[in-house]
Write a protein that holds these residues in place. Structure first.
Motif, PDB file in Angstrom:
ATOM      1  N   UNK A 170       1.092  -1.490  -0.244  1.00 60.42           N
ATOM      2  CA  UNK A 170      -0.331   0.476   0.321  1.00 60.42           C
ATOM      3  C   UNK A 170       1.205   1.062   0.048  1.00 60.42           C
ATOM      4  N   UNK A 171       1.090   1.997  -1.220  1.00 60.03           N
ATOM      5  CA  UNK A 171       2.107   3.436  -1.350  1.00 60.03           C
ATOM      6  C   UNK A 171       2.942   3.075  -1.038  1.00 60.03           C
ATOM      7  N   UNK A 172       4.036   1.513  -1.995  1.00 63.74           N
ATOM      8  CA  UNK A 172       5.216   1.476  -1.012  1.00 63.74           C
ATOM      9  C   UNK A 172       6.168   1.332  -2.633  1.00 63.74           C
ATOM     10  N   UNK A 173       5.935   2.386  -4.013  1.00 62.30           N
ATOM     11  CA  UNK A 173       6.085   2.614  -4.673  1.00 62.30           C
ATOM     12  C   UNK A 173       7.670   2.481  -5.015  1.00 62.30           C
ATOM     13  N   UNK A 174       8.391   3.003  -3.787  1.00 63.92           N
ATOM     14  CA  UNK A 174       9.973   3.296  -3.209  1.00 63.92           C
ATOM     15  C   UNK A 174      10.742   2.020  -3.255  1.00 63.92           C
ATOM     16  N   UNK A 175       9.601   0.833  -2.763  1.00 64.86           N
ATOM     17  CA  UNK A 175      10.281  -0.357  -2.360  1.00 64.86           C
ATOM     18  C   UNK A 175      10.473  -1.341  -2.749  1.00 64.86           C
ATOM     19  N   UNK A 176       9.334  -1.274  -4.009  1.00 66.27           N
ATOM     20  CA  UNK A 176       8.824  -2.476  -4.932  1.00 66.27           C
ATOM     21  C   UNK A 176      10.055  -3.183  -5.735  1.00 66.27           C
ATOM     22  N   UNK A 177      10.818  -2.538  -6.180  1.00 65.95           N
ATOM     23  CA  UNK A 177      11.544  -3.153  -6.425  1.00 65.95           C
ATOM     24  C   UNK A 177      12.781  -4.174  -6.388  1.00 65.95           C
ATOM     25  N   UNK A 233       5.743  -5.841   2.580  1.00 66.24           N
ATOM     26  CA  UNK A 233       5.519  -5.144   1.388  1.00 66.24           C
ATOM     27  C   UNK A 233       6.792  -4.145   1.299  1.00 66.24           C
ATOM     28  N   UNK A 234       7.234  -3.505   2.869  1.00 61.43           N
ATOM     29  CA  UNK A 234       8.286  -2.534   2.755  1.00 61.43           C
ATOM     30  C   UNK A 234       9.605  -2.995   3.058  1.00 61.43           C
ATOM     31  N   UNK A 235      10.018  -4.145   2.880  1.00 59.81           N
ATOM     32  CA  UNK A 235      11.404  -3.960   3.054  1.00 59.81           C
ATOM     33  C   UNK A 235      11.869  -4.476   4.676  1.00 59.81           C
ATOM     34  N   UNK A 259      11.954   3.248   2.703  1.00 57.75           N
ATOM     35  CA  UNK A 259      12.325   4.218   2.327  1.00 57.75           C
ATOM     36  C   UNK A 259      10.040   3.913   2.680  1.00 57.75           C
ATOM     37  N   UNK A 260       9.376   5.074   1.953  1.00 57.37           N
ATOM     38  CA  UNK A 260       8.163   5.207   2.400  1.00 57.37           C
ATOM     39  C   UNK A 260       7.929   5.355   4.035  1.00 57.37           C
ATOM     40  N   UNK A 261       6.850   5.521   4.440  1.00 61.29           N
ATOM     41  CA  UNK A 261       5.881   5.480   5.643  1.00 61.29           C
ATOM     42  C   UNK A 261       4.800   4.384   6.360  1.00 61.29           C
ATOM     43  N   UNK A 262       4.988   4.423   8.040  1.00 59.75           N
ATOM     44  CA  UNK A 262       4.363   3.177   8.123  1.00 59.75           C
ATOM     45  C   UNK A 262       2.905   3.427   7.487  1.00 59.75           C
ATOM     46  N   UNK A 263       2.323   2.849   7.924  1.00 59.42           N
ATOM     47  CA  UNK A 263       0.310   2.766   7.377  1.00 59.42           C
ATOM     48  C   UNK A 263      -0.037   2.837   8.707  1.00 59.42           C
ATOM     49  N   UNK A 264       0.403   3.025  10.207  1.00 59.30           N
ATOM     50  CA  UNK A 264       0.325   3.078  11.294  1.00 59.30           C
ATOM     51  C   UNK A 264       0.546   3.820  12.272  1.00 59.30           C
ATOM     52  N   UNK A 265      -0.442   4.432  13.811  1.00 61.93           N
ATOM     53  CA  UNK A 265       0.063   5.625  14.042  1.00 61.93           C
ATOM     54  C   UNK A 265      -0.223   4.088  15.989  1.00 61.93           C
ATOM     55  N   UNK A 266       0.743   4.894  16.766  1.00 58.56           N
ATOM     56  CA  UNK A 266       0.531   3.844  18.174  1.00 58.56           C
ATOM     57  C   UNK A 266      -1.125   4.118  18.229  1.00 58.56           C
TER      58      UNK A 266
END
Ligand code: UDP
Ligand code: MG
Length: 236
Positions: free
Chosen positions: A15-22, A90-92, A195-202
């Motif tokens: 989910x919004x992980x374009x920089x992590x895909x490749x 998917x964020x590595x 890269x990218x940001x977490x999709x959750x807050x604590x």
């Protein structure tokens, strides 16, 4: 469906992980060259889906809108064709190099759950996670030390024991154990999100987690527990 020569399916929600895909897909291919890779785009609004579509040799499942991590995993599991399924983020942050050990652990149990030896998250996330794990264990007695670790492996025929709901991914071991399956825990690597940001807050996760916990506590007392062999095994 992709033709696959392997009995392993690897399911990855994005989910919004374009920089992590490749980079992540490169690592997965390196760790498990023959595996079927199911990349689930969970309604991303950045270039994730476009990036996934350029990757050769993977199956892309595109959800029309953001359905949540549990839904993305559930969809991916249902699209898989391998005998064994592995899930990772998917964020590595999960290391694909751990997949073979997780799969090997399935020789001795129905489900293999990774636990992060050295968490690479901020101190407040680590404390929140430790606290959440303690509460969950006290309520559910699932005996799992780190359900927040997404790296997990299971047999595809057992997907039918999952009860789909938003937040299910945090209770996979509890649901599967309660259905009568055996679980083994495997220490795994954990990496910082580069890269990218977490999709959750604590706070958001804590509130939802507590609400889910009450529901799952009830569900575990009422979940169907059929003797082995009663349900037919779904073939690929
Ligand atoms: N994710 C998803 N849908 C969502 C939220 C997250 O598919 O609605 C994916 C996300 O892209 C990542 C994984 O779930 O691959 C875990 O999310 P994240 O890394 O943000 O969680 P954290 O590591 O902060 O717990
Ligand atoms: Mg992450």
């Amino acid at each position: 469906m992709l033709p696959t020569t392997d009995r392993l399916s690897i399911i990855v929600p994005f989910y919004n992980e374009e920089e992590n895909v490749a980079e992540l897909l490169r690592e997965i291919r390196q760790a498990c060259p023959a595996a079927e890779i199911i990349a689930v785009d969970d309604g991303s609004t950045d270039g994730t889906l476009a990036k996934l579509r350029t990757e050769p040799g993977i199956e892309v499942v595109a959800l029309a809108y953001n359905c949540g991590q549990s839904a993305a995993l559930y969809a991916g599991l249902h699209h898989s064709t391998g005998e064994l399924c592995v899930m990772l983020d998917g964020d590595g942050q999960n290391d694909p190099a751990d997949i073979p050990a997780l799969v090997a652990a399935l020789a001795g149990a129905d489900v293999a759950c990774g636990y992060r030896l050295h968490r690479q998250d901020t101190w407040n996330r680590r404390i929140a996670s430790r606290f959440a794990n303690k509460i969950r264990r006290a309520f559910l007695h699932d005996g799992i030390r780190d359900t927040g670790c997404s790296l997990k492996a299971m047999r595809r025929e057992h997907v039918r024991f999952l009860v789909p709901f938003n937040g299910m991914h945090r209770f996979l071991p509890a649901l599967l154990k309660n259905a009568g399956l055996t679980i083994v825990e495997v220490p795994v690597n954990h990496r910082p999100r580069l890269r990218g940001v977490s999709k959750y807050t604590i706070g958001g996760r804590a509130l939802r987690g507590l609400r889910d916990l009450t529901g799952v506590s009830w569900l575990l007392t009422r979940q169907l527990r059929l003797p082995p062999g009663v349900l037919p095994v779904r073939k690929a």
